[in-house]
Design a protein around this motif. Sequence first.
Motif, PDB file in Angstrom:
ATOM      1  N   VAL A 136      19.950  -4.731  -2.975  1.00 12.68           N
ATOM      2  CA  VAL A 136      18.711  -4.441  -3.696  1.00 12.68           C
ATOM      3  C   VAL A 136      18.830  -4.953  -5.128  1.00 12.68           C
ATOM      4  CG1 VAL A 136      19.447  -2.141  -4.483  1.00 12.68           C
ATOM      5  CG2 VAL A 136      17.025  -2.611  -4.173  1.00 12.68           C
ATOM      6  N   LEU A 137      17.716  -5.364  -5.688  1.00 10.94           N
ATOM      7  CA  LEU A 137      17.616  -5.621  -7.121  1.00 10.94           C
ATOM      8  C   LEU A 137      16.504  -4.718  -7.625  1.00 10.94           C
ATOM      9  CD1 LEU A 137      18.166  -7.050  -9.778  1.00 10.94           C
ATOM     10  CD2 LEU A 137      16.598  -8.852  -9.059  1.00 10.94           C
ATOM     11  N   HIS A 138      16.878  -3.771  -8.468  1.00 11.71           N
ATOM     12  CA  HIS A 138      15.919  -2.828  -9.033  1.00 11.71           C
ATOM     13  C   HIS A 138      15.893  -3.051 -10.535  1.00 11.71           C
ATOM     14  CE1 HIS A 138      14.853   1.577 -10.112  1.00 11.71           C
ATOM     15  NE2 HIS A 138      13.769   0.841 -10.021  1.00 11.71           N
ATOM     16  N   ALA A 139      14.744  -3.492 -11.040  1.00 10.27           N
ATOM     17  CA  ALA A 139      14.586  -3.769 -12.461  1.00 10.27           C
ATOM     18  C   ALA A 139      13.400  -2.978 -13.003  1.00 10.27           C
ATOM     19  CB  ALA A 139      14.386  -5.263 -12.684  1.00 10.27           C
ATOM     20  N   PRO A 140      13.632  -1.727 -13.435  1.00 16.49           N
ATOM     21  CA  PRO A 140      12.530  -0.936 -13.996  1.00 16.49           C
ATOM     22  C   PRO A 140      11.885  -1.615 -15.206  1.00 16.49           C
ATOM     23  CG  PRO A 140      14.439   0.447 -13.566  1.00 16.49           C
ATOM     24  CD  PRO A 140      14.879  -0.973 -13.372  1.00 16.49           C
ATOM     25  N   THR A 188       9.585  -8.204  -2.140  1.00 18.15           N
ATOM     26  CA  THR A 188       9.615  -7.797  -3.543  1.00 18.15           C
ATOM     27  C   THR A 188       8.355  -7.020  -3.890  1.00 18.15           C
ATOM     28  OG1 THR A 188      10.930  -9.725  -4.134  1.00 18.15           O
ATOM     29  CG2 THR A 188       9.724  -8.670  -5.918  1.00 18.15           C
ATOM     30  N   LEU A 189       8.548  -5.958  -4.644  1.00 16.54           N
ATOM     31  CA  LEU A 189       7.447  -5.129  -5.132  1.00 16.54           C
ATOM     32  C   LEU A 189       7.373  -5.278  -6.646  1.00 16.54           C
ATOM     33  CD1 LEU A 189       8.276  -1.886  -3.102  1.00 16.54           C
ATOM     34  CD2 LEU A 189       6.794  -3.791  -2.430  1.00 16.54           C
ATOM     35  N   HIS A 190       6.169  -5.451  -7.174  1.00 20.11           N
ATOM     36  CA  HIS A 190       5.946  -5.569  -8.619  1.00 20.11           C
ATOM     37  C   HIS A 190       4.994  -4.481  -9.098  1.00 20.11           C
ATOM     38  CE1 HIS A 190       6.454 -10.269  -8.714  1.00 20.11           C
ATOM     39  NE2 HIS A 190       7.608  -9.656  -8.559  1.00 20.11           N
ATOM     40  N   THR A 191       5.250  -4.030 -10.309  1.00 18.54           N
ATOM     41  CA  THR A 191       4.214  -3.323 -11.057  1.00 18.54           C
ATOM     42  C   THR A 191       3.832  -4.253 -12.208  1.00 18.54           C
ATOM     43  OG1 THR A 191       5.746  -2.173 -12.535  1.00 18.54           O
ATOM     44  CG2 THR A 191       5.132  -1.042 -10.485  1.00 18.54           C
ATOM     45  N   GLU A 242       0.824  -1.211   0.000  1.00 18.09           N
ATOM     46  CA  GLU A 242       0.000   0.000   0.000  1.00 18.09           C
ATOM     47  C   GLU A 242       0.857   1.260   0.000  1.00 18.09           C
ATOM     48  OE1 GLU A 242      -2.433  -0.545   3.447  1.00 18.09           O
ATOM     49  OE2 GLU A 242      -3.647  -2.108   2.497  1.00 18.09           O
ATOM     50  N   CYS A 243       1.881   1.278   0.831  1.00 25.04           N
ATOM     51  CA  CYS A 243       2.723   2.467   0.956  1.00 25.04           C
ATOM     52  C   CYS A 243       3.444   2.795  -0.346  1.00 25.04           C
ATOM     53  CB  CYS A 243       3.739   2.260   2.079  1.00 25.04           C
ATOM     54  SG  CYS A 243       4.878   3.642   2.279  1.00 25.04           S
ATOM     55  N   PHE A 244       3.959   1.783  -1.014  1.00 27.17           N
ATOM     56  CA  PHE A 244       4.708   2.015  -2.242  1.00 27.17           C
ATOM     57  C   PHE A 244       3.825   2.117  -3.480  1.00 27.17           C
ATOM     58  CE2 PHE A 244       8.120   0.824   0.524  1.00 27.17           C
ATOM     59  CZ  PHE A 244       9.197   1.551   0.053  1.00 27.17           C
ATOM     60  N   ARG A 245       2.519   1.910  -3.282  1.00 30.70           N
ATOM     61  CA  ARG A 245       1.555   2.048  -4.375  1.00 30.70           C
ATOM     62  C   ARG A 245       1.944   1.211  -5.597  1.00 30.70           C
ATOM     63  NH1 ARG A 245       0.778   8.520  -3.586  1.00 30.70           N
ATOM     64  NH2 ARG A 245      -0.175   8.358  -1.545  1.00 30.70           N
ATOM     65  N   VAL A 246       2.207  -0.058  -5.319  1.00 31.67           N
ATOM     66  CA  VAL A 246       2.547  -1.004  -6.378  1.00 31.67           C
ATOM     67  C   VAL A 246       1.345  -1.905  -6.637  1.00 31.67           C
ATOM     68  CG1 VAL A 246       5.034  -0.942  -5.964  1.00 31.67           C
ATOM     69  CG2 VAL A 246       3.613  -2.567  -4.691  1.00 31.67           C
ATOM     70  N   ASP A 247       1.485  -2.799  -7.578  1.00 31.98           N
ATOM     71  CA  ASP A 247       0.393  -3.716  -7.895  1.00 31.98           C
ATOM     72  C   ASP A 247       0.444  -4.984  -7.056  1.00 31.98           C
ATOM     73  OD1 ASP A 247      -0.683  -2.077 -10.021  1.00 31.98           O
ATOM     74  OD2 ASP A 247       1.089  -2.647 -11.176  1.00 31.98           O
ATOM     75  N   ARG A 248       1.664  -5.397  -6.671  1.00 27.94           N
ATOM     76  CA  ARG A 248       1.820  -6.640  -5.923  1.00 27.94           C
ATOM     77  C   ARG A 248       3.038  -6.510  -5.009  1.00 27.94           C
ATOM     78  NH1 ARG A 248       3.049  -9.995 -10.085  1.00 27.94           N
ATOM     79  NH2 ARG A 248       0.909 -10.478 -10.610  1.00 27.94           N
ATOM     80  N   ALA A 249       2.908  -7.004  -3.785  1.00 30.59           N
ATOM     81  CA  ALA A 249       4.033  -7.086  -2.846  1.00 30.59           C
ATOM     82  C   ALA A 249       4.114  -8.530  -2.367  1.00 30.59           C
ATOM     83  CB  ALA A 249       3.836  -6.136  -1.665  1.00 30.59           C
ATOM     84  N   LEU A 250       5.340  -9.034  -2.268  1.00 28.06           N
ATOM     85  CA  LEU A 250       5.542 -10.440  -1.933  1.00 28.06           C
ATOM     86  C   LEU A 250       6.639 -10.584  -0.884  1.00 28.06           C
ATOM     87  CD1 LEU A 250       5.823 -11.381  -5.658  1.00 28.06           C
ATOM     88  CD2 LEU A 250       3.930 -12.121  -4.223  1.00 28.06           C
ATOM     89  N   LEU A 273      11.247  -4.437  -7.619  1.00 31.11           N
ATOM     90  CA  LEU A 273      12.203  -3.971  -6.621  1.00 31.11           C
ATOM     91  C   LEU A 273      12.248  -5.030  -5.535  1.00 31.11           C
ATOM     92  CD1 LEU A 273      14.063  -1.687  -5.517  1.00 31.11           C
ATOM     93  CD2 LEU A 273      12.053  -0.818  -4.308  1.00 31.11           C
ATOM     94  N   SER A 274      13.430  -5.627  -5.309  1.00 32.07           N
ATOM     95  CA  SER A 274      13.583  -6.672  -4.293  1.00 32.07           C
ATOM     96  C   SER A 274      14.684  -6.283  -3.315  1.00 32.07           C
ATOM     97  CB  SER A 274      13.974  -8.012  -4.927  1.00 32.07           C
ATOM     98  OG  SER A 274      12.922  -8.563  -5.645  1.00 32.07           O
ATOM     99  N   VAL A 275      14.427  -6.561  -2.052  1.00 29.59           N
ATOM    100  CA  VAL A 275      15.400  -6.299  -0.994  1.00 29.59           C
ATOM    101  C   VAL A 275      15.586  -7.585  -0.210  1.00 29.59           C
ATOM    102  CG1 VAL A 275      15.882  -4.911   1.062  1.00 29.59           C
ATOM    103  CG2 VAL A 275      14.651  -3.897  -0.858  1.00 29.59           C
TER     104      VAL A 275
END
Length: 162
Positions: free
Chosen positions: A103-107, A146-149, A47-55, A131-133
């Motif tokens: 971090v793995l950041h893959a725009p 991990t956060l996904h759009t 919710e905070c990062f306003r993404v489509d999916r958090a895992l 975005l994965s930490v």
Amino acid sequence: AIQQAQLFNQVQQQARREQLLNQISRALNSSLDPAHILQEIVDRTGECFRVDRALLYTIHAQVEVCHEWRASSEIATLAHFKAPLSEFPDLADPNSAFYQQGVLHAPNFLLYASTPTRQRMVAVFSVCSLLSVPILIRDQLFGMITLHTVTEQRTFTDDEIQ
């Protein structure tokens, strides 16, 4: 005017992070159930990062989703996702950017889809950006958040990554 707008955005992001930390702290203090606490962390982070999916993944001999949040039920679920660790070579390599930079950041996640499992994540689960930490326990990789759009590519800001 541009500087004021940038400063305003930075203040808003900081306020969202502080709100997230407060919500997570309340969840930690309100329950003794680890599964509930971990789900709350994933929910609030998505919710905070306003993404489509958090895992929240655990990583051992395989990579497995243990908690998931989706912005809507229309987004494909990864709730029962499991794959061999060999399908994620960067997670098994202590010299990878994932370990070294934390971090793995893959725009554009398609550029990272070098294994069949990652290609399936793009084709079936519509992962556009990621975005994965890592989550380390006693300097050992336990898992990752991990956060996904899935609707559009997104470049996470340095403030969001930190």
